[in-house]
Design a protein around this motif. Structure first.
Motif, PDB file in Angstrom:
ATOM      1  N   ASP A  84       0.828  -1.204   0.000  1.00 44.17           N
ATOM      2  CA  ASP A  84       0.000   0.000   0.000  1.00 44.17           C
ATOM      3  C   ASP A  84       0.868   1.263   0.000  1.00 44.17           C
ATOM      4  O   ASP A  84       0.574   2.239  -0.695  1.00 44.17           O
ATOM      5  N   LEU A  85       1.935   1.244   0.792  1.00 40.25           N
ATOM      6  CA  LEU A  85       2.839   2.397   0.822  1.00 40.25           C
ATOM      7  C   LEU A  85       3.503   2.592  -0.535  1.00 40.25           C
ATOM      8  O   LEU A  85       3.583   3.719  -1.043  1.00 40.25           O
ATOM      9  N   ASN A  86       3.961   1.503  -1.121  1.00 36.60           N
ATOM     10  CA  ASN A  86       4.606   1.598  -2.431  1.00 36.60           C
ATOM     11  C   ASN A  86       3.650   2.161  -3.479  1.00 36.60           C
ATOM     12  O   ASN A  86       4.067   2.909  -4.374  1.00 36.60           O
ATOM     13  N   ALA A  87       2.372   1.799  -3.385  1.00 40.99           N
ATOM     14  CA  ALA A  87       1.389   2.273  -4.353  1.00 40.99           C
ATOM     15  C   ALA A  87       1.168   3.785  -4.241  1.00 40.99           C
ATOM     16  O   ALA A  87       0.750   4.430  -5.209  1.00 40.99           O
ATOM     17  N   ILE A  88       1.445   4.335  -3.079  1.00 40.73           N
ATOM     18  CA  ILE A  88       1.339   5.781  -2.890  1.00 40.73           C
ATOM     19  C   ILE A  88       2.597   6.486  -3.384  1.00 40.73           C
ATOM     20  O   ILE A  88       2.544   7.477  -4.128  1.00 40.73           O
ATOM     21  N   VAL A  89       3.755   5.967  -2.993  1.00 38.92           N
ATOM     22  CA  VAL A  89       5.009   6.674  -3.206  1.00 38.92           C
ATOM     23  C   VAL A  89       5.593   6.462  -4.602  1.00 38.92           C
ATOM     24  O   VAL A  89       6.055   7.406  -5.251  1.00 38.92           O
ATOM     25  N   HIS A  90       5.590   5.218  -5.073  1.00 35.75           N
ATOM     26  CA  HIS A  90       6.318   4.904  -6.306  1.00 35.75           C
ATOM     27  C   HIS A  90       5.834   5.678  -7.535  1.00 35.75           C
ATOM     28  O   HIS A  90       6.669   6.181  -8.303  1.00 35.75           O
ATOM     29  N   PRO A  91       4.518   5.797  -7.781  1.00 36.17           N
ATOM     30  CA  PRO A  91       4.101   6.559  -8.976  1.00 36.17           C
ATOM     31  C   PRO A  91       4.563   8.014  -8.941  1.00 36.17           C
ATOM     32  O   PRO A  91       4.964   8.562  -9.972  1.00 36.17           O
ATOM     33  N   ALA A  92       4.523   8.621  -7.765  1.00 42.84           N
ATOM     34  CA  ALA A  92       4.949  10.013  -7.652  1.00 42.84           C
ATOM     35  C   ALA A  92       6.450  10.136  -7.891  1.00 42.84           C
ATOM     36  O   ALA A  92       6.914  11.090  -8.542  1.00 42.84           O
ATOM     37  N   VAL A  93       7.219   9.185  -7.378  1.00 40.93           N
ATOM     38  CA  VAL A  93       8.670   9.207  -7.581  1.00 40.93           C
ATOM     39  C   VAL A  93       8.998   9.019  -9.060  1.00 40.93           C
ATOM     40  O   VAL A  93       9.849   9.723  -9.619  1.00 40.93           O
TER      41      VAL A  93
END
Length: 206
Positions: free
Chosen positions: A84-93
């Motif tokens: 869930d955290l990766n789904a928030i952070v990775h696209p923005a990065v």
């Protein structure tokens, strides 16, 4: 587009930052995903709001910034929470990294430092993948020394990532980080020569 786009990865505490710094010294343009990951969840960002919505106000410090140790304790022991955290952070990065790549000079060798490059299936996005390799025991020892983690917590963070074998299978070049600083510098110098040669060959082909 730059002359060569390089993905640099390795397990946690494997020495990626050291290799990245040496490559920058040779002239590489660095784009560090960890730095971008901090930026996209800075106070006031949509990313931080989404993290708090998912994980609760307990992941915030008293000053409103993200409490990374508290968040780490949640996600490194829970695969679903980590996803869930990766789904928030990775696209923005990725979006911000793409902007920075597009801004790089046409003759640049751009090195993107991505700890989870293999885990997120990005190998095909790069002209070259470089893996910094260190034994798991060395990773655990470094994590305990620099972060004050227990042996159990350090090992949980190591095994939460791709296996050493999976990373090595994705590598075009491997930097062995088991020697002295001088040996590391020499290995990175040889790598840089290879990257310059590839960038030149790529330019000639185009």
């Amino acid at each position: 587009m730059p002359a060569l786009l390089v993905g640099l990865t390795g397990g946690i505490a494997s020495g990626k930052s050291t290799v990245a710094g040496l490559l920058a010294g040779h002239g590489a343009v660095l784009i560090d995903s960890d730095e971008l990951a901090h930026a996209v969840v800075a106070p006031g960002t949509d990313g931080l709001a989404r993290v708090v919505e998912r994980f609760g106000p307990g992941v915030l410090r008293s000053d409103g910034a993200l409490d990374r140790p508290a968040l780490g304790r949640l996600v490194f022991s829970d695969e679903r929470a980590r996803a869930d955290l990766n789904a928030i952070v990775h696209p923005a990065v990725r979006a911000r990294a793409a902007e920075l790549v597009a801004q790089a000079p046409a003759d640049a060798i751009v090195v993107r430092v991505i700890p989870l490059l293999v885990e997120t299936g990005q190998e095909a996005d790069f002209d070259v993948v470089v893996v910094v390799d260190a034994p798991e025991s060395v990773q655990v020892e470094r994590l305990m020394g620099r972060s004050g983690l227990t042996d159990e917590d350090a090992r949980s963070r190591v095994v939460a990532q791709a296996s050493r074998a999976e990373r090595l299978a994705a590598a075009d070049f491997v930097i062995d980080n088991s020697g002295t600083p001088d040996q590391m510098a020499a290995r990175v110098a040889r790598l840089w020569s290879e990257l310059v040669e590839r960038a030149g060959a790529r330019g000639d082909a185009e």
